[in-house]
Write a protein that holds these residues in place. Structure first.
Motif, short mmCIF file in Angstrom:
data_model
loop_
_atom_site.label_atom_id
_atom_site.label_comp_id
_atom_site.label_asym_id
_atom_site.label_seq_id
_atom_site.Cartn_x
_atom_site.Cartn_y
_atom_site.Cartn_z
N ALA A 59 -10.94 -2.15 -15.41
CA ALA A 59 -11.59 -2.97 -14.39
C ALA A 59 -10.65 -3.25 -13.22
CB ALA A 59 -12.07 -4.28 -15.00
N ALA A 60 -9.36 -3.38 -13.50
CA ALA A 60 -8.38 -3.61 -12.43
C ALA A 60 -8.35 -2.43 -11.47
CB ALA A 60 -6.99 -3.85 -13.03
N LEU A 61 -8.40 -1.22 -12.01
CA LEU A 61 -8.42 -0.02 -11.16
C LEU A 61 -9.69 0.02 -10.31
CD1 LEU A 61 -7.05 2.62 -13.71
CD2 LEU A 61 -5.85 1.71 -11.69
N GLU A 62 -10.82 -0.37 -10.91
CA GLU A 62 -12.06 -0.38 -10.16
C GLU A 62 -12.09 -1.49 -9.12
OE1 GLU A 62 -15.68 0.01 -12.31
OE2 GLU A 62 -14.90 1.58 -13.65
N ALA A 63 -11.24 -2.51 -9.33
CA ALA A 63 -11.11 -3.59 -8.35
C ALA A 63 -10.07 -3.24 -7.29
CB ALA A 63 -10.72 -4.90 -9.04
N HIS A 64 -9.63 -1.98 -7.29
CA HIS A 64 -8.69 -1.44 -6.31
C HIS A 64 -7.30 -2.06 -6.42
CE1 HIS A 64 -12.19 0.47 -4.58
NE2 HIS A 64 -12.76 -0.71 -4.38
N LYS A 65 -6.93 -2.48 -7.62
CA LYS A 65 -5.56 -2.91 -7.86
C LYS A 65 -4.69 -1.67 -8.06
CE LYS A 65 -6.37 -7.34 -7.83
NZ LYS A 65 -5.84 -8.19 -6.73
N THR A 66 -3.49 -1.71 -7.52
CA THR A 66 -2.59 -0.57 -7.65
C THR A 66 -2.00 -0.51 -9.06
OG1 THR A 66 -0.62 -1.81 -6.95
CG2 THR A 66 -1.99 -0.80 -5.21
N ARG A 67 -1.56 0.66 -9.44
CA ARG A 67 -0.92 0.80 -10.75
C ARG A 67 0.36 -0.04 -10.82
NH1 ARG A 67 -3.39 4.65 -13.74
NH2 ARG A 67 -4.78 6.06 -12.62
N ASP A 68 1.03 -0.20 -9.68
CA ASP A 68 2.23 -1.03 -9.65
C ASP A 68 1.87 -2.49 -9.94
OD1 ASP A 68 5.11 -1.50 -8.94
OD2 ASP A 68 4.18 -2.70 -7.34
N TRP A 69 0.76 -2.98 -9.34
CA TRP A 69 0.31 -4.34 -9.60
C TRP A 69 -0.04 -4.51 -11.07
CZ3 TRP A 69 -4.01 -6.60 -11.67
CH2 TRP A 69 -4.17 -7.98 -11.46
N ILE A 70 -0.72 -3.52 -11.64
CA ILE A 70 -1.11 -3.58 -13.05
C ILE A 70 0.13 -3.67 -13.95
CG2 ILE A 70 -2.17 -2.27 -14.93
CD1 ILE A 70 -4.18 -1.19 -12.87
N GLU A 71 1.12 -2.86 -13.66
CA GLU A 71 2.34 -2.88 -14.48
C GLU A 71 3.09 -4.19 -14.32
OE1 GLU A 71 2.90 -0.66 -16.72
OE2 GLU A 71 1.13 0.45 -16.05
N THR B 231 -14.93 -15.62 -10.74
CA THR B 231 -14.72 -15.96 -9.33
C THR B 231 -13.22 -15.96 -9.04
OG1 THR B 231 -14.69 -18.32 -9.83
CG2 THR B 231 -16.82 -17.34 -9.26
N GLY B 232 -12.87 -16.00 -7.77
CA GLY B 232 -11.46 -16.00 -7.40
C GLY B 232 -10.86 -14.60 -7.52
N LEU B 233 -9.53 -14.54 -7.52
CA LEU B 233 -8.82 -13.27 -7.58
C LEU B 233 -8.90 -12.66 -8.98
CD1 LEU B 233 -5.59 -14.25 -5.59
CD2 LEU B 233 -7.62 -13.05 -4.73
N TYR B 234 -8.82 -11.33 -9.04
CA TYR B 234 -8.82 -10.67 -10.34
C TYR B 234 -7.59 -11.13 -11.12
CZ TYR B 234 -9.46 -7.07 -13.88
OH TYR B 234 -9.68 -6.42 -15.08
N PRO B 235 -7.76 -11.57 -12.37
CA PRO B 235 -6.66 -12.21 -13.11
C PRO B 235 -5.59 -11.23 -13.58
CG PRO B 235 -8.58 -11.99 -14.52
CD PRO B 235 -9.01 -11.56 -13.15
N ARG B 236 -4.37 -11.72 -13.65
CA ARG B 236 -3.25 -10.93 -14.17
C ARG B 236 -3.36 -10.83 -15.70
NH1 ARG B 236 1.11 -10.62 -10.70
NH2 ARG B 236 2.60 -10.71 -12.43
#
Length: 299
Positions: free
Chosen positions: A102-114, A72-77
């Motif tokens: 999973a982050a990519l499938e949650a529509h997180k940007t590559r910049d956010w992932i890095e 639940t909540g936001l996708y974790p860092r």
């Protein structure tokens, strides 16, 4: 072709300690997110740690850890996942790969992932346990064949890679299960089915009709069209089989894997494979080639 794999002696589970019961994973959590969340939850639940103890160790509020482990909540860092992985003694390399996907499938940007990985960067490729590597070498080709019946090339390769990453994360659970091969097959099946389109709750794999041995052996267009129609009818009927019968039929009839090798892959007795195949064939024959009804009343 697969040969029977003899797993090492099961590893003992650590005793669990009393603590606040963790709620279930939220229904909204997708399959890619579950791929790493399920192993992390299972590891926490068998670790003997309580949420309060884990909260002190990772310096994160107990409520936030509970949210994370329920999806639940936001996708974790990643830096948060990494700190939990250290305390739970989880291998970070497969965990990071699954988390990133999973982050990519949650529509997180590559910049956010890095950016979310800056404080806990994964710079080296860790090596899985020796027995895990030996097991992978034994079954990977056949796992890929099974996945190919349901998925195109890229999703197929991703599903197989995810399977071995999940097994790496849960290797101790696999070894402590009644049969590591059966445990591994269940992981493969769940991973493949999570990526397979379903119709009325049953998997669609009509695409496999384009890659059958019978079809490839035909030379005329008319014969190929007839064989295609027959294959599509067969695969539609096969999709309605119980899971264990479907798996046996994919291995035995679609790819011609010998019964004892199919049993080794599935982690079940040879007699079970033969029984499942017999019942599946009987069902398919009754659906595809039903007995001809005779006119009038039976004698």
């Amino acid at each position: 072709m697969t040969t029977p794999y003899e797993p090492p002696a099961p590893a003992p589970r650590p005793p669990t300690r009393p603590g606040r019961k963790l709620g279930p994973i939220a229904d909204s959590v997708g399959s890619a997110h579950r791929a790493w969340l399920d192993p992390m939850r299972e590891t926490y639940l068998t670790s003997g740690l309580t949420l309060s103890e884990l909260s002190v160790r990772v310096r994160l509020a107990k409520s936030k850890i509970s949210e994370l482990l329920r999806g639940t909540g936001l996708y974790p860092r990643w830096e948060i996942i990494y700190s939990l992985a250290i305390e739970l003694n989880l291998p970070y390399w497969p965990l990071h790969r699954l988390w990133r996907q999973a982050a990519l499938e949650a529509h997180k940007t590559r910049d956010w992932i890095e950016r979310s990985s800056e404080k806990a960067a994964v710079t080296t490729h860790a090596t899985p346990p020796l027995d895990h590597r030996a097991f992978r070498e034994t079954v990977e080709d056949d796992y890929r064949l099974y996945a190919q019946a349901f998925l195109d090339d890229d999703p197929r390769d991703t599903a197989v890679a995810d399977t071995f990453d999940i097994l790496w994360l849960r290797w101790n659970d696999a070894l402590s299960s009644p049969d590591a091969r059966r445990f591994a097959w269940n992981v493969l099946r769940a991973t493949v089915m999570a990526k397979t389109p379903h119709l009325d709750g049953r998997p669609e794999f009509a695409g496999a009709a384009f890659d059958t041995v019978a079809l490839q052996s035909l030379t005329t267009q008319a014969d190929r069209i007839d064989q295609m129609a027959e294959s599509l009818q067969l695969f539609k009927a096969m999709s309605r089989l119980p899971d264990h019968q479907l798996d046996v039929m994919v291995l035995r009839r679609l790819y011609g894997i010998a019964p004892h090798n199919a049993a080794a892959l599935l982690g079940v007795p040879l007699a079970a494979v033969r029984s499942d195949e017999r019942h599946a064939v009987h069902y398919l024959e009754s659906v595809i080639c039903p007995p001809t009804e005779t006119e009038g009343n039976p004698a």
